[in-house]
Design an enzyme around this catalytic site. Structure first.
Site, PDB file in Angstrom:
ATOM      1  N   LYS A 170      -0.957  -2.114  14.793  1.00  0.00           N
ATOM      2  CA  LYS A 170      -1.698  -3.134  15.095  1.00  0.00           C
ATOM      3  C   LYS A 170      -2.050  -2.693  16.711  1.00  0.00           C
ATOM      4  O   LYS A 170      -1.627  -3.523  17.820  1.00  0.00           O
ATOM      5  CB  LYS A 170      -0.991  -4.584  15.612  1.00  0.00           C
ATOM      6  CG  LYS A 170      -0.738  -4.985  14.041  1.00  0.00           C
ATOM      7  CD  LYS A 170      -0.155  -6.410  14.029  1.00  0.00           C
ATOM      8  CE  LYS A 170       0.324  -7.057  12.597  1.00  0.00           C
ATOM      9  NZ  LYS A 170       1.321  -6.171  11.892  1.00  0.00           N
TER      10      LYS A 170
HETATM   11  O1  S5P Z   1      -0.820 -11.629   9.729  1.00  0.00           O
HETATM   12  C1  S5P Z   1       0.005 -10.884   9.286  1.00  0.00           C
HETATM   13  C2  S5P Z   1      -0.247  -9.331   9.449  1.00  0.00           C
HETATM   14  C3  S5P Z   1       0.304  -8.383   9.026  1.00  0.00           C
HETATM   15  S1  S5P Z   1       0.084  -6.875   8.935  1.00  0.00           S
HETATM   16  N1  S5P Z   1       1.286 -11.308   8.966  1.00  0.00           N
HETATM   17  C4  S5P Z   1       2.190 -10.161   8.717  1.00  0.00           C
HETATM   18  O2  S5P Z   1       3.253 -10.725   7.988  1.00  0.00           O
HETATM   19  N2  S5P Z   1       1.932  -8.957   8.579  1.00  0.00           N
HETATM   20  C5  S5P Z   1       2.897  -7.702   8.440  1.00  0.00           C
HETATM   21  O3  S5P Z   1       3.040  -8.004   6.936  1.00  0.00           O
HETATM   22  C6  S5P Z   1       3.979  -8.012   9.093  1.00  0.00           C
HETATM   23  O4  S5P Z   1       4.308  -7.393  10.091  1.00  0.00           O
HETATM   24  C7  S5P Z   1       5.315  -7.410   8.073  1.00  0.00           C
HETATM   25  O5  S5P Z   1       5.432  -6.061   8.168  1.00  0.00           O
HETATM   26  C8  S5P Z   1       4.635  -7.625   6.632  1.00  0.00           C
HETATM   27  C9  S5P Z   1       5.145  -8.859   5.921  1.00  0.00           C
HETATM   28  O6  S5P Z   1       6.284  -8.643   5.601  1.00  0.00           O
HETATM   29  P1  S5P Z   1       7.069  -9.944   4.772  1.00  0.00           P
HETATM   30  O7  S5P Z   1       8.703  -9.299   4.707  1.00  0.00           O
HETATM   31  O8  S5P Z   1       6.818 -11.295   5.396  1.00  0.00           O
HETATM   32  O9  S5P Z   1       6.421  -9.852   3.256  1.00  0.00           O
END
Ligand code: S5P
Length: 461
Positions: A293
């Site tokens: 990011k």
């Molecule tokens: O808006 C966003 C963008 C990203 S890249 N929301 C997110 O959650 N992410 C990333 O996606 C976040 O940094 C994490 O690495 C992943 C989601 O992880 P989870 O465990 O919630 O599925």
């Protein structure tokens, strides 16, 4: 059929608002019928019938504002506004060249929900333009109501773009009422039905068709892998040790097309980690996506990307980029690189209460469209299929939409994360789903990855 609708059809035919014969359309086609509601303003009884039916359709819907697309639907919307006691606003056809240069007339505040009223739907174009204009002004549009739906798939077209269409009268109903009253002949009805079917819009493109439009080599590589592995699953491997990282990656590599890293989370990052990662990903055909990011000025992100401990540019195929600092960030990151690398711009985020506005999203999409050589697509989010679809339809076909915030069980994580299901994400138009804790915290990550892959892939067009 509702007797009020039947009466309206007969009256519209009586005043010549619905005609059969041969009519040259703007598109150059010759149509066997013509519907023109511009003149109904001169018939107060018909205006009453139309607006009563509009009010009926809107009875259960909650909204803050009403708009009508000028000119024909504006007086109808004005009556609805007064009777329902909801303020009217309207979009100018062109911004004024003097004074306030406003595009939207009337009082409103960003975040309010507005219902759009129009006379007809055929291709949906004017509806999309109006909705986009209102959304750019900060309003939310969900419902569009028209007097007549003369398209074969108007509701579907709008649904694909994230809106709900309700029409008071569908052309099929008009044809059956007029046939029943013997006001049109069977061959006229048939000609109209054939014409409508023939002008049906082209269906949504498949991933393979979109692959043909892509010029960014890394986007093509990613889509090729998706098709080959029958997977659009991206694993977000946010763990703190390289042992745990590789333990999960080895089990899940067959199921995924890409592994998304946050290398700065690792306690034991080293050159060995990079070697092992690139070897394993090479063997198992997995691309590497560092979710860094980047968000700073061009010269700083260039160093952050290429130097320091991580030297991300040496090993990550893709990185995430915030466009907040403007387009020059892309030059800073990707200018003069030895290996091809590509970015995904954050167009919307899954975090609750994030500050991204519709307008910001629109500009991010524009930057991506102009910089396809280094942008493969966008990170986006929507709380449901409709919201995701709305985002997707604003994107060009050769750009990819990746969606985080996907989890089959959880609704949130207590820290602002929002989740939707894998099926909703893909049905809404996500080309890839990003799953972290749904897999890495599962009892058996391999089984969970398989499950996410299957659900997501089944829902791809
Ligand atoms: O808006 C966003 C963008 C990203 S890249 N929301 C997110 O959650 N992410 C990333 O996606 C976040 O940094 C994490 O690495 C992943 C989601 O992880 P989870 O465990 O919630 O599925």
């Amino acid at each position: 059929m509702n007797p009020k609708k039947e009466q309206l059809i007969l009256d519209l035919h009586r005043i010549g608002a619905i005609k059969f014969g041969e009519f040259k359309l703007k598109s150059g086609l010759t149509s066997p019928f013509y519907i023109d509601l511009r003149g109904v303003v001169s018939y107060p009884d018909i205006m009453t019938q139309i607006t009563d039916l509009l009010l009926q359709v809107l009875e259960d819907k909650s909204f803050d504002l009403v708009t009508g697309i000028p000119y024909t639907a504006l007086p109808m919307a004005a009556i609805v506004s007064v009777k329902r006691n909801k303020p009217l606003i309207y979009m100018r056809k062109e911004a004024k060249s003097y004074g306030t240069k406003k595009l939207i007339e009337g009082n409103f505040t960003a975040g309010q929900t507005c219902v759009v009223i129009d006379d007809l739907i055929s291709t949906g174009e004017s509806k999309f333009e109006t909705a986009a204009g209102l959304e750019a002004g900060g309003l939310k549009i969900s419902d569009i109501v028209t007097v007549v739906d003369r398209s074969p798939n108007g509701a579907e077209l709008l649904r694909q773009k994230g809106y709900t269409l309700t029409a008071i009268l569908h052309i099929d109903e008009i044809l059956s009422v007029l046939t029943a009253h013997q006001w049109i002949r069977d061959n006229q009805r048939l000609a109209v039905q054939t014409f409508i079917q023939a002008t049906r819009n082209v269906p949504v493109k498949t991933l393979a068709e979109r692959r043909q439009l892509m010029t960014n080599p890394l986007s093509r590589k990613l889509v090729d892998l998706m098709i080959q592995k029958e997977s659009n699953l991206i694993l977000s491997l946010d763990v703190e040790t390289s042992d745990e990282f590789f333990h999960i990656l080895e089990q899940t590599a067959d199921q995924i097309v890409m592994v998304k890293t946050h290398v700065d989370i690792l306690q034991d990052f080293s050159e060995d980690f990079v070697k092992k990662l690139t070897d394993l990903c090479g063997e198992s055909q997995v691309l590497i996506f560092e979710d860094r990011k980047f968000a700073d000025i061009g010269s700083t992100v260039r160093k952050q990307f290429r130097s320091g401990i991580y030297k991300i540019a040496d090993w990550a195929d893709f990185v995430t980029v915030h466009a907040i600092a403007g387009e020059a960030i892309l030059d800073g990151l990707f200018g003069d690189l030895e290996s091809p690398r590509s970015g995904f711009l954050l167009a919307k985020m899954s975090a609750a209460g994030n500050l991204i506005s519709e307008n910001y999203t629109r500009q991010v999409l524009e930057i991506g469209k102009n910089r396809r050589e280094v942008v493969s697509g966008f990170i986006g989010f929507g709380e449901n299929e409709t919201e995701i679809r709305k985002l997707k339809t604003k994107m060009a076909d050769d750009l990819l939409l990746l969606m985080p915030g996907v989890n089959l069980q959880a609704k949130g994580d207590g820290l602002g994360q929002r989740y939707v299901t894998a099926a909703a994400a893909v049905k809404g138009g996500a080309d890839g789903i990003i799953v972290g804790r749904g897999i890495i915290q599962a009892e058996n990550p391999a089984t969970a990855a398989k499950q996410y892959r299957e659900v997501a892939w089944q829902n791809m067009t």
